[in-house]
Design a protein around this motif. Structure first.
Motif, mmCIF file in Angstrom:
data_model
loop_
_atom_site.group_PDB
_atom_site.id
_atom_site.type_symbol
_atom_site.label_atom_id
_atom_site.label_comp_id
_atom_site.label_asym_id
_atom_site.label_seq_id
_atom_site.Cartn_x
_atom_site.Cartn_y
_atom_site.Cartn_z
ATOM 1 N N UNK A 238 0.866 -1.179 0.000
ATOM 2 C CA UNK A 238 0.000 0.000 0.000
ATOM 3 C C UNK A 238 0.901 1.227 0.000
ATOM 4 N N UNK A 239 0.590 2.177 -0.874
ATOM 5 C CA UNK A 239 1.456 3.349 -1.031
ATOM 6 C C UNK A 239 0.585 4.586 -1.210
ATOM 7 N N UNK A 240 0.934 5.641 -0.522
ATOM 8 C CA UNK A 240 0.221 6.895 -0.746
ATOM 9 C C UNK A 240 1.222 8.051 -0.772
ATOM 10 N N UNK A 251 4.338 7.558 1.864
ATOM 11 C CA UNK A 251 4.397 6.481 2.855
ATOM 12 C C UNK A 251 4.238 5.154 2.140
ATOM 13 N N UNK A 252 5.085 4.228 2.491
ATOM 14 C CA UNK A 252 5.108 2.897 1.880
ATOM 15 C C UNK A 252 4.867 1.848 2.958
ATOM 16 N N UNK A 253 3.908 0.957 2.716
ATOM 17 C CA UNK A 253 3.615 -0.136 3.645
ATOM 18 C C UNK A 253 3.735 -1.467 2.916
ATOM 19 N N UNK A 254 4.634 -2.322 3.398
ATOM 20 C CA UNK A 254 4.625 -3.716 2.956
ATOM 21 C C UNK A 254 3.958 -4.511 4.063
ATOM 22 N N UNK A 263 9.085 -10.368 6.740
ATOM 23 C CA UNK A 263 8.576 -9.410 7.719
ATOM 24 C C UNK A 263 8.046 -8.154 7.045
ATOM 25 N N UNK A 264 6.914 -7.652 7.559
ATOM 26 C CA UNK A 264 6.336 -6.412 7.046
ATOM 27 C C UNK A 264 7.222 -5.237 7.458
ATOM 28 N N UNK A 265 7.079 -4.140 6.755
ATOM 29 C CA UNK A 265 7.854 -2.950 7.107
ATOM 30 C C UNK A 265 7.158 -1.709 6.557
ATOM 31 N N UNK A 427 11.507 -5.563 -1.158
ATOM 32 C CA UNK A 427 10.669 -6.624 -0.586
ATOM 33 C C UNK A 427 10.424 -7.747 -1.580
ATOM 34 N N UNK A 428 10.324 -7.387 -2.851
ATOM 35 C CA UNK A 428 10.120 -8.406 -3.876
ATOM 36 C C UNK A 428 11.309 -9.365 -3.933
#
Length: 710
Positions: A238-240, A251-254, A263-265, A427-428
């Motif tokens: 998710x990116x906005x 803001x970047x959400x993995x 792990x998410x970050x 992350x990929x």
């Protein structure tokens, strides 16, 4: 006798068929026509609008559009609705006059109401405004066209006691019959997608406007449609972002993927430069160097630009681990793309299946492992109608007029996606390390893709033009593959390079099938050849022998002398002083020169970013260092923003934080050094003996230890 010459004041004599042409020619498709009628309901301050296709399997099929807006009086019908091109909405918008629900009107040309004539020949209208009688009218367009002159056409409008809108209710019901097309299941489902997305599901609105579609005789046609918002919550990324007057924040959400232990970050930045592609910026003066940083003036006529994007992973290894993988693919196939909304209402055709307004798919020719394509992202770009006056919608309702303001708007959005692509790449790669085993590069798909490219070119009568290009692609690929496999280079990095080549070849096939212009085809083919050429030259290696590091530095300075001057670089090169020590090492001169030139290229770019307003402050340092471990080194330092990622990330193929960067510069430099038994290093300035003036990136090419000093 000679004929007496006269002058006369004449008037235009529009034909009645002009009204039908306004609907037929100015509205691109029946679905867009329905969408225009829904927008009219928004301008009428409706809370909701219902579109119903009735008797869909019968010859008497009709489309009914009903809303609960403010309705119209007899005077409004006479003075506005029946006046093509009336500009009352545009004047209302320019004056900033908002409705009771605080809306600015979307309409500006006074032509949207003629969308009904795109759909059918018979129209009936029932409408009622507050404290007014109900009005009714009907139009038979076949009869209207037979009247000849528009001045001869009359429309009978009746005022009557309320029969539909009783009590205090207001609104409009428009019924179109004698439809010009038969609506199929596919048409209905595509129309539902358009109507359902008229209001942005991602933005907070001052009011709540909703549009609905129903097909009473075929309710099953609208069944099994994916729950968009529920599936969006399952998107791994998710990116906005927001950009306004030179200020950029993102803001970047993995959010991780179930069954995959990565792990998410979260990462965010505020008030940072927005990097843009110089090729996206129009410079009419042709004299000033285009900036790589979006300036405050880029917001003129656009206002604040906000974006929200949900990005998925369609790799089969990942989808296999998700319980709703098939639903996600269906969702992306139907809704994939980046839409545009103004005041929360959609602007078409951005985000439709056949629209690639951001060039996301084409940008993947060179680096599909980094760039996102339309079929993995669902996103929305939000604009404020009041501030985006420079963005004017086309008369045919298919996007904005592609003027200078639109070019800047697109450049802003494309640049704003760069952090998303860079962070997602990190992350990929972590996901790939878990889902994919490291193995020797599988190259048979590339051979299949090249064969398909040949057949496609032949089928489109492009064989004579593209066969030499295809032969070059095949030759470069084969030479690079053979050399790297012989050298034992079977890492995931090389595998990714082969993957890029395969995707590039397949994308070129798709462009030929889509009948893109020959100029675009040649450009994309050239990009692919350049990618292969760089690695083919590296694969050839050349003759490794004793060479002078001082001469290497001299050569790279000579090559970039004009660029140093153009960018106003303050250059510090102690290695070229007459008193400097002469140092040699064993290396392939051409390969090392390419690696060193890549380091210079990176410095020049990032110096523009940090010092976009103060070009006289830009500095580059190049010297030979004998104190680093493992061997003599050529060190390049600058006073740019420095590296924000770990060395093992920036040297991976196709990782870049530049909007148009391929992410191969440092990877190439690293491969050059490794193939020559050296390495690429990122020492601390203190370890490299560099002064505090160079507080940006420091990169060293370290050559083998068996060196000679003279």
């Amino acid at each position: 006798m000679p004929t007496e010459l006269t002058t006369a004041d004449l008037t235009f004599q529009p034909r009645a068929r002009l009204l039908q042409l306004l609907g037929d020619e100015l509205i691109g498709s029946p679905r867009l026509a329905v969408f225009e009628l829904v927008k009219n309901a928004y301008d009428a301050d409706a809370d909701s609008v219902q579109v119903s296709i009735q008797d869909i399997d019968e010859s008497r099929a009709s489309i009914v559009v009903s809303d609960d807006g403010i309705g119209m009086t007899l005077a409004t019908i006479r003075d506005i609705w029946l006046v093509p091109g009336h500009d009352h909405r545009e004047r209302q918008r320019i004056a900033g006059h908002r409705t009771e629900k605080k809306r600015l009107p979307l309409g500006e040309k006074g032509l949207g109401r003629f969308a009904a004539h795109k759909l059918g020949d018979n129209i009936s209208l029932v409408t009622k405004a507050a404290n007014s009688p109900e009005c009714f009218l009907s139009i038979d367009w076949a009869h209207v066209v037979r009247q000849g002159a528009l001045a001869d056409v009359t429309v009978n409008v009746q005022e009557r006691k309320p029969q539909v809108f009783k009590g205090s209710s207001t609104g409009t019901i428009l019924t179109i019959s004698a439809l010009r097309q038969k609506w199929t299941r596919g048409d209905v489902r595509r129309l539902h997608r358009q109507i359902a997305t008229i209001s942005s599901p991602f933005s907070r609105r001052l009011d709540d406007f909703r549009a609905y579609l129903d097909v009473p005789d075929r309710p099953e046609w609208l069944e099994d449609l994916p729950d968009t918002m529920e599936l969006l919550r399952r998107a791994p990324w998710y990116y906005r972002f927001e950009f306004y007057k030179g200020k950029f924040k993102w803001r970047y959400d993995f959010r991780s993927i179930s069954s995959i232990k990565v792990q998410s970050r979260k990462v965010s930045e505020s008030n940072v430069p927005l990097l843009v592609m110089p090729s996206d910026i129009l410079d009419d003066t042709r004299k000033r160097r285009k900036s790589v940083v979006a300036k405050s003036s880029m917001s003129e006529g656009i206002g604040r630009v906000r974006g929200k994007l949900y990005v998925f992973d369609r790799d089969k290894e990942v989808l296999a681990k998700q319980s709703e993988g098939r639903l996600i693919e269906t969702l992306l196939d139907q809704h994939g793309g980046v839409r545009v909304y103004r005041d929360g209402i959609r602007v078409y055709n951005y985000g439709e299946l056949d629209d690639d307004w951001l060039g996301l798919d084409l940008s993947r020719v060179n680096d599909p492992s980094v760039r996102i394509s339309r079929n993995i992202v669902i996103g929305a770009i939000e604009l404020d109608l009041e501030d985006s006056t420079g963005l004017r919608e086309k008369t045919n309702r298919e996007g904005f007029v592609e003027n200078d303001t639109f070019q800047r708007f697109r450049a802003i959005v494309r640049g704003a996606l760069t952090p998303l692509m860079a962070e997602r790449k990190l992350d990929k790669d972590r996901i790939r390390r878990i889902t994919s085993s490291v193995r020797a590069p599988e190259t048979s798909p590339i051979k299949v893709a090249i064969g398909q490219l040949r057949r496609t070119a032949r089928r489109h009568d492009l064989e004579s033009e593209f066969e030499p290009i295809i032969n070059r692609i095949e030759r470069h690929y084969q030479e690079f593959r053979d050399t790297m496999v012989r050298a034992g280079s079977t890492t995931i990095g090389i595998t990714l390079v082969f993957h890029e080549v395969e995707q590039g070849v397949r994308n070129l096939c798709e462009m030929i099938e889509a009948q893109n212009s020959h100029v675009s085809l040649r450009r994309r083919a050239r990009d692919l050849i350049n990618l292969l050429s760089a690695f083919t030259n590296l694969a050839r290696r050349g003759e490794r022998k004793e060479n002078s590091l001082n001469e290497l530095i001299q050569r790279v300075c000579d090559i970039n002398r004009i660029r140093f001057s153009k960018h106003q670089i303050e250059l510090h090169v102690p290695a070229l002083d007459a008193s400097s020590q002469k140092v040699t090492a064993n290396f392939v001169f051409g390969n090392a020169l390419g690696a060193l030139n890549n380091l210079i290229d990176n410095s020049l770019y990032w110096l523009q970013v940090r010092w976009s307003q103060q070009s006289s402050s830009r500095k580059i340092y190049i010297d030979i260092n004998l104190d680093l471990d493992k061997g003599p080194a050529v060190v390049v330092a600058d006073n740019g923003p420095g590296l924000e990622d770990e060395p093992n990330e920036v040297t991976r193929p196709f990782f870049s934080r530049r909007p148009e960067g391929m992410g191969l510069g440092l990877y190439y430099a690293s491969m050059v050094m490794e193939l020559g038994d050296g390495n690429l290093s990122f020492p601390r300035p203190k370890d490299a003996g560099i002064s505090d003036d160079f507080d940006g990136a420091v990169v060293a090419l370290i050559f083998p230890t068996n060196r000679n000093k003279k």
